[in-house]
Design a protein around this motif. Structure first.
Motif, PDB file in Angstrom:
ATOM      1  N   LYS A   1       0.890   3.488  -5.344  1.00 52.92           N
ATOM      2  CA  LYS A   1       1.352   4.125  -4.099  1.00 52.92           C
ATOM      3  C   LYS A   1       1.253   2.839  -2.781  1.00 52.92           C
ATOM      4  O   LYS A   1       1.953   3.790  -1.774  1.00 52.92           O
ATOM      5  CB  LYS A   1       0.444   5.400  -3.771  1.00 52.92           C
ATOM      6  N   ARG A   2       0.270   2.427  -3.278  1.00 56.71           N
ATOM      7  CA  ARG A   2       0.128   1.011  -2.210  1.00 56.71           C
ATOM      8  C   ARG A   2       1.476   0.686  -2.080  1.00 56.71           C
ATOM      9  O   ARG A   2       2.080  -0.117  -0.437  1.00 56.71           O
ATOM     10  CB  ARG A   2      -1.220   0.591  -1.885  1.00 56.71           C
ATOM     11  N   ILE A   3       1.846   0.111  -3.187  1.00 58.38           N
ATOM     12  CA  ILE A   3       3.256  -0.655  -3.201  1.00 58.38           C
ATOM     13  C   ILE A   3       3.935   0.261  -2.675  1.00 58.38           C
ATOM     14  O   ILE A   3       4.948  -0.885  -2.079  1.00 58.38           O
ATOM     15  CB  ILE A   3       3.344  -1.642  -4.615  1.00 58.38           C
ATOM     16  N   ILE A   4       4.570   1.263  -3.004  1.00 57.68           N
ATOM     17  CA  ILE A   4       5.896   1.935  -2.635  1.00 57.68           C
ATOM     18  C   ILE A   4       5.446   2.236  -1.237  1.00 57.68           C
ATOM     19  O   ILE A   4       6.603   2.368  -0.463  1.00 57.68           O
ATOM     20  CB  ILE A   4       5.480   2.599  -3.818  1.00 57.68           C
ATOM     21  N   ASN A   5       4.553   2.337  -1.105  1.00 55.90           N
ATOM     22  CA  ASN A   5       4.283   2.570   0.621  1.00 55.90           C
ATOM     23  C   ASN A   5       4.250   2.161   1.249  1.00 55.90           C
ATOM     24  O   ASN A   5       5.063   2.483   2.499  1.00 55.90           O
ATOM     25  CB  ASN A   5       3.267   4.036   0.846  1.00 55.90           C
ATOM     26  N   SER A   6       4.085   0.666   1.804  1.00 55.48           N
ATOM     27  CA  SER A   6       4.175  -0.832   2.335  1.00 55.48           C
ATOM     28  C   SER A   6       5.634  -1.305   1.990  1.00 55.48           C
ATOM     29  O   SER A   6       5.953  -1.458   3.111  1.00 55.48           O
ATOM     30  CB  SER A   6       2.616  -1.800   1.896  1.00 55.48           C
ATOM     31  N   SER A   7       6.115  -1.293   1.217  1.00 51.92           N
ATOM     32  CA  SER A   7       7.663  -1.515   0.453  1.00 51.92           C
ATOM     33  C   SER A   7       8.862  -1.033   0.532  1.00 51.92           C
ATOM     34  O   SER A   7       9.488  -1.685  -0.288  1.00 51.92           O
ATOM     35  CB  SER A   7       7.362  -2.866  -0.174  1.00 51.92           C
ATOM     36  N   SER A   8       8.566   0.102   1.445  1.00 50.33           N
ATOM     37  CA  SER A   8       9.782   1.297   1.057  1.00 50.33           C
ATOM     38  C   SER A   8       9.875   2.074   1.795  1.00 50.33           C
ATOM     39  O   SER A   8       8.724   2.447   2.425  1.00 50.33           O
ATOM     40  CB  SER A   8      10.344   2.101  -0.839  1.00 50.33           C
ATOM     41  N   ASN A   9      10.402   3.223   1.477  1.00 46.99           N
ATOM     42  CA  ASN A   9      10.959   4.079   3.196  1.00 46.99           C
ATOM     43  C   ASN A   9      11.083   5.712   1.792  1.00 46.99           C
ATOM     44  O   ASN A   9      11.749   5.617   0.940  1.00 46.99           O
ATOM     45  CB  ASN A   9      11.775   3.928   4.115  1.00 46.99           C
ATOM     46  N   GLU A  10      10.985   6.317   2.611  1.00 47.06           N
ATOM     47  CA  GLU A  10      11.498   7.607   1.932  1.00 47.06           C
ATOM     48  C   GLU A  10      13.143   7.525   1.967  1.00 47.06           C
ATOM     49  O   GLU A  10      13.659   7.813   2.864  1.00 47.06           O
ATOM     50  CB  GLU A  10      10.828   8.856   2.954  1.00 47.06           C
ATOM     51  N   GLY A  11      13.369   7.992   0.695  1.00 47.75           N
ATOM     52  CA  GLY A  11      14.424   7.907   0.000  1.00 47.75           C
ATOM     53  C   GLY A  11      15.098   7.005  -0.595  1.00 47.75           C
ATOM     54  O   GLY A  11      17.212   6.483  -0.836  1.00 47.75           O
ATOM     55  N   ASP A  12      14.472   5.724  -0.296  1.00 49.68           N
ATOM     56  CA  ASP A  12      14.676   4.467  -0.620  1.00 49.68           C
ATOM     57  C   ASP A  12      14.766   4.865  -2.982  1.00 49.68           C
ATOM     58  O   ASP A  12      13.963   5.255  -3.232  1.00 49.68           O
ATOM     59  CB  ASP A  12      14.175   3.482  -1.066  1.00 49.68           C
ATOM     60  N   MET A  13      15.460   3.981  -2.414  1.00 52.81           N
ATOM     61  CA  MET A  13      15.440   3.776  -4.537  1.00 52.81           C
ATOM     62  C   MET A  13      14.728   2.537  -5.012  1.00 52.81           C
ATOM     63  O   MET A  13      14.348   1.514  -4.820  1.00 52.81           O
ATOM     64  CB  MET A  13      17.147   3.974  -4.896  1.00 52.81           C
TER      65      MET A  13
ATOM     66  N   ASP B   1     -10.442  -1.732  -3.534  1.00 52.42           N
ATOM     67  CA  ASP B   1     -10.616  -0.754  -3.493  1.00 52.42           C
ATOM     68  C   ASP B   1      -9.986   0.308  -4.586  1.00 52.42           C
ATOM     69  O   ASP B   1     -10.180   1.710  -4.053  1.00 52.42           O
ATOM     70  CB  ASP B   1     -10.532  -0.514  -2.358  1.00 52.42           C
ATOM     71  N   ILE B   2      -9.662  -0.453  -5.256  1.00 50.17           N
ATOM     72  CA  ILE B   2      -8.420   0.253  -6.020  1.00 50.17           C
ATOM     73  C   ILE B   2      -9.272   0.272  -7.601  1.00 50.17           C
ATOM     74  O   ILE B   2      -8.682  -0.580  -8.255  1.00 50.17           O
ATOM     75  CB  ILE B   2      -7.012   0.476  -6.147  1.00 50.17           C
ATOM     76  N   PRO B   3      -9.874   1.405  -8.301  1.00 47.22           N
ATOM     77  CA  PRO B   3     -10.422   0.878  -9.580  1.00 47.22           C
ATOM     78  C   PRO B   3      -9.591   1.073 -10.544  1.00 47.22           C
ATOM     79  O   PRO B   3      -8.507   1.202 -10.392  1.00 47.22           O
ATOM     80  CB  PRO B   3     -11.107   1.840  -9.974  1.00 47.22           C
ATOM     81  N   ILE B   4      -9.753   0.545 -11.854  1.00 44.41           N
ATOM     82  CA  ILE B   4      -8.339   0.300 -12.493  1.00 44.41           C
ATOM     83  C   ILE B   4      -7.982   1.778 -13.344  1.00 44.41           C
ATOM     84  O   ILE B   4      -6.842   1.546 -13.345  1.00 44.41           O
ATOM     85  CB  ILE B   4      -9.486  -0.677 -14.000  1.00 44.41           C
ATOM     86  N   LEU B   5      -8.927   2.499 -13.737  1.00 45.64           N
ATOM     87  CA  LEU B   5      -8.037   3.757 -13.759  1.00 45.64           C
ATOM     88  C   LEU B   5      -9.255   4.935 -14.235  1.00 45.64           C
ATOM     89  O   LEU B   5     -10.075   4.200 -15.960  1.00 45.64           O
ATOM     90  CB  LEU B   5      -7.394   4.142 -15.094  1.00 45.64           C
TER      91      LEU B   5
ATOM     92  N   THR C   1      -2.180   0.352 -21.111  1.00 46.87           N
ATOM     93  CA  THR C   1      -1.968  -1.151 -19.747  1.00 46.87           C
ATOM     94  C   THR C   1      -1.633  -0.505 -19.287  1.00 46.87           C
ATOM     95  O   THR C   1      -1.205  -0.691 -17.693  1.00 46.87           O
ATOM     96  CB  THR C   1      -0.592  -2.489 -19.649  1.00 46.87           C
ATOM     97  N   GLN C   2      -2.143   1.391 -19.393  1.00 46.07           N
ATOM     98  CA  GLN C   2      -1.452   2.061 -17.716  1.00 46.07           C
ATOM     99  C   GLN C   2      -2.592   1.524 -16.370  1.00 46.07           C
ATOM    100  O   GLN C   2      -3.031   1.267 -16.149  1.00 46.07           O
ATOM    101  CB  GLN C   2      -2.085   3.192 -17.651  1.00 46.07           C
ATOM    102  N   LYS C   3      -1.108   1.530 -15.665  1.00 47.08           N
ATOM    103  CA  LYS C   3      -2.028   0.865 -13.894  1.00 47.08           C
ATOM    104  C   LYS C   3      -2.105   2.597 -12.920  1.00 47.08           C
ATOM    105  O   LYS C   3      -1.814   3.085 -12.942  1.00 47.08           O
ATOM    106  CB  LYS C   3      -1.175   0.275 -13.986  1.00 47.08           C
ATOM    107  N   PRO C   4      -2.992   2.271 -11.736  1.00 47.71           N
ATOM    108  CA  PRO C   4      -3.814   3.949 -11.523  1.00 47.71           C
ATOM    109  C   PRO C   4      -2.178   4.377 -10.291  1.00 47.71           C
ATOM    110  O   PRO C   4      -1.584   3.176  -9.912  1.00 47.71           O
ATOM    111  CB  PRO C   4      -5.044   3.577 -10.824  1.00 47.71           C
ATOM    112  N   LEU C   5      -2.512   5.773 -10.014  1.00 51.46           N
ATOM    113  CA  LEU C   5      -1.661   5.743  -9.002  1.00 51.46           C
ATOM    114  C   LEU C   5      -1.249   5.138  -7.474  1.00 51.46           C
ATOM    115  O   LEU C   5      -0.560   5.020  -6.686  1.00 51.46           O
ATOM    116  CB  LEU C   5      -1.703   7.281  -9.448  1.00 51.46           C
ATOM    117  N   ASP C   6      -2.545   4.847  -7.732  1.00 51.06           N
ATOM    118  CA  ASP C   6      -3.166   5.201  -6.260  1.00 51.06           C
ATOM    119  C   ASP C   6      -2.705   3.371  -5.764  1.00 51.06           C
ATOM    120  O   ASP C   6      -1.913   2.618  -4.870  1.00 51.06           O
ATOM    121  CB  ASP C   6      -5.137   4.129  -5.772  1.00 51.06           C
ATOM    122  N   LEU C   7      -2.804   2.790  -7.208  1.00 55.19           N
ATOM    123  CA  LEU C   7      -1.769   1.242  -7.211  1.00 55.19           C
ATOM    124  C   LEU C   7      -0.803   1.305  -6.593  1.00 55.19           C
ATOM    125  O   LEU C   7       0.474   0.560  -5.644  1.00 55.19           O
ATOM    126  CB  LEU C   7      -1.985   0.594  -8.065  1.00 55.19           C
TER     127      LEU C   7
END
Length: 452
Positions: free
Chosen positions: A281-293, A258-262, A273-279
């Motif tokens: 965002k899914r990784i960051i949202n799933s495996s970190s919290n606000e304020g994390d590094m 569901d995430i197009p290449i770009l 080799t740019q990756k899409p922001l949606d990709l």
């Protein structure tokens, strides 16, 4: 350089320990390092990173460059690994600290192309540092493709442990292809590993149900008696009511279509080799919290950094090219990240051209390792004298190659002068390769009497 762009060279903060006992991060938020990432990784405090995403070269044996006239013009990299570029100190560290990984790399030298070994050695020494940097609740995603994914997964098993493996995510996409002798290759691989206490935010990445799915679920639940109303009545309910009954949506499985290449033109920088922001965002949202590094050691056009900023995470990126700093600053200041985003505009992006210095070791710190003496009944009067961070792990590595499990640690000494001491013993006794000949008690005495 982008027109009118300026930067300020900054230095890292000197911090000690947080209230949780872990080292605080010695890197400022919103920092881009323009330097070799191994040097930078080695200068970051241990256990201070919440999430690492790596998108390294894929070992394609090609050169990539951004097109003339694009925002990323001037950016590029060589996706070429050569055996002569593998530094001996990398292999020495891997041999001493990760014997299983060293044995794996040694085996790869005789398999396939030589540049596969070179690529793995390059990645292995960096993965070791990434493992050190992750917090006990930290996660890491390694982005690769089928060129190296099978090799890299075993390397990550060696570094992060097989128990750290969470998912092999297949990111599928479509696009033009003119291949004739095989199926079009249209997927990448994300190797997801995490430490023991990791967190995973399922609700943050749910995909909303479409109308067809809601109607289907309503009929199924109604037929089971869970919903007393008829399917027709259920279908008339508002989407908010159905969401309350069935949840906010579906958690993505380990294949992402569901995430197009770009496809979003406003995101494009021209980086090859740019990756899409949606990709991201899914990784960051799933495996970190606000304020994390969040850390990206191969940040390229800085999509990870941009996504982290948009999601209220702290971030740092590393790239050998100055263009990475230019791009992240440009994307945040001009709204290329998100035309509607005004929160990030005007915030300072720090650029550094030299590695940081760790602040979690104390003044005058010197690394200590064991000098060990190992025996095997098959070699009477001979002893393996070597260096290991974990002597038990080294012993286990030898035992797995011996059906009789005859290897035994006869003596060990932890010392900051491990390299000097090992060399001294090999100089003091007749030796062949890493084994010395002599009386065990004399060898132990020589070790104990060594004063550097």
């Amino acid at each position: 350089m982008l027109k009118g762009l300026q930067y300020r060279e900054t230095t890292s903060r000197t911090e000690s320990r947080g209230i949780d006992g872990m080292a605080e991060c010695n890197i400022q938020n919103r920092t881009i390092f323009c330097h070799d990432n191994l040097d930078v990784l080695q200068g970051i405090n241990s256990e201070c990173i919440d999430l690492i995403y790596l998108d390294p070269p894929f070992n394609k044996n090609k050169k990539f460059a951004a097109p003339i006239g694009s925002i990323a013009e001037g950016a590029g990299f060589k996706d070429i690994f050569r055996e002569e570029d593998v530094k001996s100190e990398w292999l020495t560290t891997i041999r001493e600290d990760h014997p299983e990984l060293y044995r794996y790399l040694s085996g790869i030298m005789g398999v396939g192309k030589k540049y596969n070994f070179a690529c793995l050695a390059y990645m292995a020494i960096r993965l070791i540092e990434c493992h050190r940097l992750l917090k006990p609740a930290g996660s890491i995603y390694l982005h690769c493709d089928p060129t190296m994914s099978h090799y890299l997964k075993t390397a990550m098993d060696c570094v992060f442990g097989e128990e750290g493996f969470r998912n092999e995510i297949v990111w599928c996409y479509t696009g033009p292809s003119n291949v004739r002798n095989h199926f079009p290759r249209k997927h990448d691989v994300l190797l997801f590993y995490a430490n023991r206490n990791f967190s995973f935010n399922r609700d943050a990445v749910r995909i909303p149900y479409n109308e067809e799915t809601i109607a289907r679920r309503g009929r199924i639940e109604g037929s089971q008696g869970i919903i007393s109303e008829s399917a027709e009545t259920l279908q008339k309910r508002s989407r908010e009511t159905v969401t309350r009954l069935f949840g906010a949506g579906k958690v993505p499985e380990d294949w992402w279509t569901d995430i197009p290449i770009l496809t979003n033109q406003s995101e494009r920088t021209g980086y090859p080799t740019q990756k899409p922001l949606d990709l991201m965002k899914r990784i960051i949202n799933s495996s970190s919290n606000e304020g994390d590094m969040v850390l990206d050691p191969f940040c390229g056009c800085a999509t990870t950094c941009v996504a982290a900023e948009m999601l209220d995470r702290r971030w740092m990126g590393i790239d050998v090219s100055f263009k990475a700093y230019e791009l992240v600053k440009h994307r945040l200041e001009t709204g290329v990240a998100d035309p509607h985003d005004t929160v990030s505009h005007g915030k300072e992006i720090h650029m550094r051209t030299s590695p940081p210095t760790r602040t979690d070791l104390g003044a005058g710190y010197r690394e200590q390792k064991f000098v060990y003496v190992m025996s095997n009944p098959r070699y009477p009067g001979e002893y393996k004298v070597g260096i290991a961070s974990n002597w038990q792990s080294r012993l286990n590595a030898y035992q797995t190659s011996d059906s009789d499990r005859g290897y035994r640690i006869e003596y060990k000494l932890e010392t900051p002068y491990f390299r000097e001491l090992e060399k001294h013993i090999h100089d003091a006794f007749p030796n062949k390769h890493e084994w010395v000949e002599g009386d065990l008690e004399e060898i132990k005495k020589e070790i104990n009497n060594y004063r550097g």
